[in-house]
Design a protein around this motif. Sequence first.
Motif, PDB file in Angstrom:
ATOM      1  N   LEU A  16       9.139   9.388  -9.053  1.00 50.16           N
ATOM      2  CA  LEU A  16      10.229   8.416  -8.925  1.00 50.16           C
ATOM      3  C   LEU A  16       9.992   7.471  -7.747  1.00 50.16           C
ATOM      4  N   GLY A  17       9.530   8.022  -6.622  1.00 47.78           N
ATOM      5  CA  GLY A  17       9.262   7.176  -5.457  1.00 47.78           C
ATOM      6  C   GLY A  17       8.239   6.100  -5.771  1.00 47.78           C
ATOM      7  N   THR A  18       7.183   6.483  -6.480  1.00 55.63           N
ATOM      8  CA  THR A  18       6.163   5.508  -6.874  1.00 55.63           C
ATOM      9  C   THR A  18       6.743   4.460  -7.816  1.00 55.63           C
ATOM     10  N   LEU A  19       7.571   4.916  -8.760  1.00 55.65           N
ATOM     11  CA  LEU A  19       8.193   3.984  -9.701  1.00 55.65           C
ATOM     12  C   LEU A  19       9.065   2.966  -8.967  1.00 55.65           C
ATOM     13  N   HIS A  20       9.875   3.431  -8.010  1.00 56.84           N
ATOM     14  CA  HIS A  20      10.754   2.528  -7.278  1.00 56.84           C
ATOM     15  C   HIS A  20       9.961   1.488  -6.482  1.00 56.84           C
ATOM     16  N   VAL A  21       8.927   1.949  -5.786  1.00 55.62           N
ATOM     17  CA  VAL A  21       8.138   1.034  -4.954  1.00 55.62           C
ATOM     18  C   VAL A  21       7.367   0.044  -5.823  1.00 55.62           C
ATOM     19  N   ASN A  68      10.239  23.975  -5.118  1.00 60.85           N
ATOM     20  CA  ASN A  68      10.038  22.597  -4.652  1.00 60.85           C
ATOM     21  C   ASN A  68       9.426  21.686  -5.712  1.00 60.85           C
ATOM     22  N   ALA A  69       9.211  22.193  -6.910  1.00 64.25           N
ATOM     23  CA  ALA A  69       8.528  21.400  -7.933  1.00 64.25           C
ATOM     24  C   ALA A  69       9.265  20.103  -8.228  1.00 64.25           C
ATOM     25  N   ILE A  70      10.585  20.164  -8.304  1.00 62.40           N
ATOM     26  CA  ILE A  70      11.350  18.950  -8.623  1.00 62.40           C
ATOM     27  C   ILE A  70      11.236  17.927  -7.490  1.00 62.40           C
ATOM     28  N   GLU A  71      11.047  18.401  -6.255  1.00 60.57           N
ATOM     29  CA  GLU A  71      10.894  17.487  -5.123  1.00 60.57           C
ATOM     30  C   GLU A  71       9.602  16.687  -5.238  1.00 60.57           C
ATOM     31  N   ALA A  72       8.544  17.330  -5.733  1.00 62.98           N
ATOM     32  CA  ALA A  72       7.286  16.604  -5.958  1.00 62.98           C
ATOM     33  C   ALA A  72       7.485  15.486  -6.968  1.00 62.98           C
ATOM     34  N   LEU A  73       8.263  15.755  -8.020  1.00 72.74           N
ATOM     35  CA  LEU A  73       8.506  14.728  -9.030  1.00 72.74           C
ATOM     36  C   LEU A  73       9.365  13.599  -8.470  1.00 72.74           C
ATOM     37  N   ARG A  74      10.368  13.945  -7.692  1.00 70.83           N
ATOM     38  CA  ARG A  74      11.255  12.908  -7.174  1.00 70.83           C
ATOM     39  C   ARG A  74      10.543  11.979  -6.192  1.00 70.83           C
ATOM     40  N   THR A  75       9.661  12.525  -5.376  1.00 73.62           N
ATOM     41  CA  THR A  75       8.951  11.684  -4.401  1.00 73.62           C
ATOM     42  C   THR A  75       7.713  11.036  -5.006  1.00 73.62           C
ATOM     43  N   PRO A 124      -5.161  18.695 -13.686  1.00 76.19           N
ATOM     44  CA  PRO A 124      -4.385  19.398 -12.654  1.00 76.19           C
ATOM     45  C   PRO A 124      -4.031  20.817 -13.051  1.00 76.19           C
ATOM     46  N   THR A 125      -4.027  21.659 -12.040  1.00 75.03           N
ATOM     47  CA  THR A 125      -3.595  23.041 -12.240  1.00 75.03           C
ATOM     48  C   THR A 125      -2.357  23.339 -11.394  1.00 75.03           C
ATOM     49  N   ASN A 126      -1.794  22.318 -10.772  1.00 80.15           N
ATOM     50  CA  ASN A 126      -0.637  22.516  -9.909  1.00 80.15           C
ATOM     51  C   ASN A 126       0.332  21.350 -10.090  1.00 80.15           C
ATOM     52  N   VAL A 127       1.571  21.568  -9.660  1.00 77.95           N
ATOM     53  CA  VAL A 127       2.614  20.553  -9.819  1.00 77.95           C
ATOM     54  C   VAL A 127       2.268  19.294  -9.030  1.00 77.95           C
ATOM     55  N   MET A 128       1.760  19.455  -7.807  1.00 79.84           N
ATOM     56  CA  MET A 128       1.434  18.285  -7.009  1.00 79.84           C
ATOM     57  C   MET A 128       0.426  17.389  -7.728  1.00 79.84           C
ATOM     58  N   LEU A 161       0.868  -1.173   0.000  1.00 80.06           N
ATOM     59  CA  LEU A 161       0.000   0.000   0.000  1.00 80.06           C
ATOM     60  C   LEU A 161       0.909   1.228   0.000  1.00 80.06           C
ATOM     61  N   HIS A 162       0.893   1.971  -1.111  1.00 77.22           N
ATOM     62  CA  HIS A 162       1.854   3.063  -1.301  1.00 77.22           C
ATOM     63  C   HIS A 162       1.173   4.402  -1.038  1.00 77.22           C
ATOM     64  N   ALA A 163       1.417   4.939   0.175  1.00 82.91           N
ATOM     65  CA  ALA A 163       0.818   6.212   0.565  1.00 82.91           C
ATOM     66  C   ALA A 163       1.843   7.325   0.700  1.00 82.91           C
ATOM     67  N   ALA A 164       3.127   7.025   0.546  1.00 91.10           N
ATOM     68  CA  ALA A 164       4.157   8.044   0.679  1.00 91.10           C
ATOM     69  C   ALA A 164       4.048   9.059  -0.456  1.00 91.10           C
ATOM     70  N   ALA A 165       3.996  10.335  -0.112  1.00 90.08           N
ATOM     71  CA  ALA A 165       3.863  11.372  -1.146  1.00 90.08           C
ATOM     72  C   ALA A 165       4.030  12.750  -0.530  1.00 90.08           C
ATOM     73  N   TYR A 166       4.422  13.696  -1.372  1.00 86.48           N
ATOM     74  CA  TYR A 166       4.275  15.114  -1.041  1.00 86.48           C
ATOM     75  C   TYR A 166       2.898  15.541  -1.544  1.00 86.48           C
ATOM     76  N   LYS A 167       2.124  16.212  -0.699  1.00 82.88           N
ATOM     77  CA  LYS A 167       0.742  16.501  -1.078  1.00 82.88           C
ATOM     78  C   LYS A 167       0.333  17.966  -0.884  1.00 82.88           C
ATOM     79  N   HIS A 168       1.195  18.799  -0.319  1.00 83.86           N
ATOM     80  CA  HIS A 168       0.800  20.185  -0.045  1.00 83.86           C
ATOM     81  C   HIS A 168       0.945  21.012  -1.323  1.00 83.86           C
ATOM     82  N   VAL A 169      -0.172  21.505  -1.835  1.00 80.30           N
ATOM     83  CA  VAL A 169      -0.184  22.143  -3.164  1.00 80.30           C
ATOM     84  C   VAL A 169       0.725  23.358  -3.244  1.00 80.30           C
ATOM     85  N   PRO A 170       0.549  24.399  -2.421  1.00 78.82           N
ATOM     86  CA  PRO A 170       1.394  25.594  -2.592  1.00 78.82           C
ATOM     87  C   PRO A 170       2.882  25.319  -2.393  1.00 78.82           C
ATOM     88  N   LEU A 171       3.238  24.429  -1.450  1.00 79.20           N
ATOM     89  CA  LEU A 171       4.649  24.173  -1.184  1.00 79.20           C
ATOM     90  C   LEU A 171       5.346  23.489  -2.351  1.00 79.20           C
TER      91      LEU A 171
END
Length: 610
Positions: free
Chosen positions: A382-387, A372-379, A410-414, A357-367
């Motif tokens: 990429l995080g989903t792909l790895h798991v 921080n946009a690249i951090e959303a992609l990495r977690t 979507p209207t935001n990076v998250m 059950l994969h629940a790990a994620a960045y979810k805060h839209v403004p942040l």
Amino acid sequence: MRRWHLGSFKTLLADALLIVLAWWLAFWLRFNFDVAEADVRLAWLTTPLAVLGMLAGLSLARVHRHAWRYVSLADLRRLAAGVAAGAVLTTALVMIGRLEGFARSVFPISALLALVLLAGARAAWRSLGEGRLAGHQAAPGRQPLLVAGTLQEADQALRTLKGAAHWQVAGIVSPRPEDAGRTVQGVPVLGTTTVLDQIAHVQQIGTVLVASPAGSGLRRELLMRWSGAGLSLLTLPAADEWLAAEGPNLRKVELADLLGREPVQLDEQGLHQLFAGQTVLVTGAGGSIGAELCRQAARFGAGRLVCLDVSEFAIYQLEQELAAGFPALQAEYLTANVRESARIEALMQACRPAVVLHAAAYKHVPLMEGANAIEALRTNVLGTLHVARAAGRAGAARFVLVSTDKAVNPTNVMGASKRLAEQVVQAVAAAFGDTQFVSVRFGNVLGSSGSVVPLFTAQIAQGGPVTVTHPDIVRYFMTIPEAAQLVLQAGLMGRSGQIYVLDMGEPVKIAELARMMIRLSGKPESDVPIVFTGLRPGEKLYEELLADGETTDATPHPKLRVARTTGAPEDGAAVAQAWIEAAGAAPDAAAVRAWLQSRVPEYRPRSAGS
């Protein structure tokens, strides 16, 4: 045990005496109170048979297990069945003796009299007990209480409150004017909910039990109209709270009661079969949704639970909670980052989970906008792909991605990163045919970390202002347990590559949510102002559960549908991984958004206030 036997013996003796009385009354009535000596002899001769037959019938119906003080209509129906069986047995016993001159009409008359006497005795005993209880409740120290709801809801609440140690029900307030003046279980209907404050003032009562169910319009109306006006609104505890309590302990109305719906119907047997004795791995286990997924997996009998989170403190808190709540659970608590593929691969190979059950994620839209946009992609990507890959290589039977309604148009990076994560899962699914890969979308979860509810709670505690971005902004809401249970249900039902959409009910205006929370705090809205600050970067007025042009297919579960989406690109996972890894430590945010648009065509970035 000795007291139980003594009570049962007393009940049996009382029933036997009443059966004897019914039997003799039947003879007297049959012969108009002029019973010949021969019939008296027959009555004496057959009385033991009548008692034996009737008690045997009552025993077959298990009537003697009933507590007289709490006798109900169901008990009386069982009593009638027992009397009927007893009448048949009595008739058989007497007729076997071939007693000459025996009046057979005594059988139905005695049965009817026995039913009347036995039922009457039980009803009288219950009335006596309730009278004593009412007198006890009227004693000083008991707090007066009004019950608000329909007559049916009030009746159920009154039954629940019988024996409550601290409450005395003084009256009922109904939403229907025609109910005024009527009584329920001897409690009068004092008026309608529209004049609840006046009734409470006249009766000098400051506490109201809201008997209407969670999510009902009446419960919401009562809160918005009367809380913060000197009235304390209470509700009955939920089922799990009943199990932990020794009695009907009332609690304050909570936000989940107002936004909640009917309880989720789960395939309990199927979920037990999915989890029982199996190894289950949950990523993001320290978060709100991840922790609830762990609780649910433990509840359904997971043989081994592997809880993984990047936060040491969050995983420590989860360990303490699960150790107390599920002491027999075999659990392992790991700190790891889903962005580190080698670490995830090694852990997955070591534990070989059946369900991931994969629940790990960045979810805060403004942040997740800007730097921080690249951090959303990495977690999130990429995080989903790895798991997902590690789950497939480890031979997991099922993989479930927790997605979001923000992945739709979507209207935001998250949101765009989560939509790309869905595509990645679909791409991985094509490579591992033995694993069922499923994604589940849902909206905002009440009380989850980073959500608006904890923010509003803190702002209200400080006296305000409560900040809402726009007066018309709406969101879908559900409770944490409801969201987690539906994620599990979708994981059980889903076929590989499917995206499930949860029924989120009706959307709620955030401004109305803020007003509800102010009212729940017991403060009037005049004391806690609401300030509108304008839409933040990437935020939109409403969220959707389906993208443009998408349709859904029904499933056997009423709250789950399958989204029909365009297939993910075959090279989606590889292209996403290559670009993100080559992006460097601090890529330009505009470049990240531009690449996201090339992979998620429905992504339309929105700046603040637009």
